[in-house]
Scaffold this motif. Sequence first.
Motif, short mmCIF file in Angstrom:
data_model
loop_
_atom_site.label_atom_id
_atom_site.label_comp_id
_atom_site.label_asym_id
_atom_site.label_seq_id
_atom_site.Cartn_x
_atom_site.Cartn_y
_atom_site.Cartn_z
N ASN A 66 -36.15 6.77 39.86
CA ASN A 66 -37.75 6.59 40.02
C ASN A 66 -38.22 7.99 40.26
N PHE A 67 -39.70 8.22 39.61
CA PHE A 67 -40.31 9.43 40.03
C PHE A 67 -41.53 8.82 40.94
N TYR A 68 -41.78 9.55 42.15
CA TYR A 68 -42.92 9.31 42.97
C TYR A 68 -43.98 10.22 43.32
N ILE A 69 -45.32 9.74 43.74
CA ILE A 69 -46.10 10.67 44.29
C ILE A 69 -46.71 9.98 45.45
N ASP A 70 -46.55 10.65 46.62
CA ASP A 70 -46.92 10.49 47.98
C ASP A 70 -48.12 11.29 48.18
N THR A 177 -28.26 6.84 48.04
CA THR A 177 -29.78 6.63 47.80
C THR A 177 -30.42 7.85 48.64
N GLN A 178 -31.38 8.45 47.73
CA GLN A 178 -31.85 9.66 48.37
C GLN A 178 -33.15 10.03 47.35
N THR A 225 -36.39 9.88 43.20
CA THR A 225 -35.52 8.73 43.94
C THR A 225 -34.16 8.50 43.24
N LEU A 226 -33.16 9.10 43.78
CA LEU A 226 -31.80 8.35 43.31
C LEU A 226 -31.23 7.30 43.62
#
Length: 231
Positions: A66-70, A177-178, A225-226
């Motif tokens: 996953n790619f994320y933006i916080d 999971t990281q 996210t992996l």
Amino acid sequence: PKIMKHLFLTLFFATLLLPINAKEKEIRIKSAEISHTDIINVLDRMGIHIAHFDLSELDKKEYNINFYIDEYKTGKKIDRIANFKIGRNRKDLPKKADEREAFIKSRNLNVSKKAKYWTLNQMSIYVIPESDSTVTITISCPRGAATQQVKIAALPQNKMPIYDFRTFEIAPVTEKTQEIPLAIYNSFFFDEKHNISRSCYGKITAEMSEDIFDILPHYYVIGITLKEVKK
């Protein structure tokens, strides 16, 4: 000797016959190819930022990605404003040779024509201004691109928003999971001591434990996210 005298006179008169305009080579300024640095500098002045990442070492295992933006304000996470599901980093190629070759060509993949699968081996992040109050963050990879428009704001001391962009010191993959932050897009902060807005800080790590994270008034963290796939 007469022969030497004759040779000397021949050479002497030959030099007198050289063209009068035979001068030292002129000094000229030459046009040159545009460099990578030139392009980056122009984009930076336009507020456009780019970062590229090599994911090829993830091929050692299989992950859901996953790619994320916080979004953060003064060190506090406000929200995860985007979470793009990309899927597995390995994808089977078509079994038929002609279909496989066409697929590899269409995606411009750097794999053998006899390969059984292809991997997600690179990604890029682009930040492009849309207006005085919004920018678009694009996360691109061979699977496609995902975009998210985000808000930016000016400091009370400034008329316009001033933001900076840089990459993290990327952490190694050590967990099944990281989450790994890759880049930050942050507002400048106001330095009251020197009466100036600035964005000066050293290396930033995945732990985000540096003092600068509590000083920056507003920023976005873009990451990956992996989740290791169980076999």
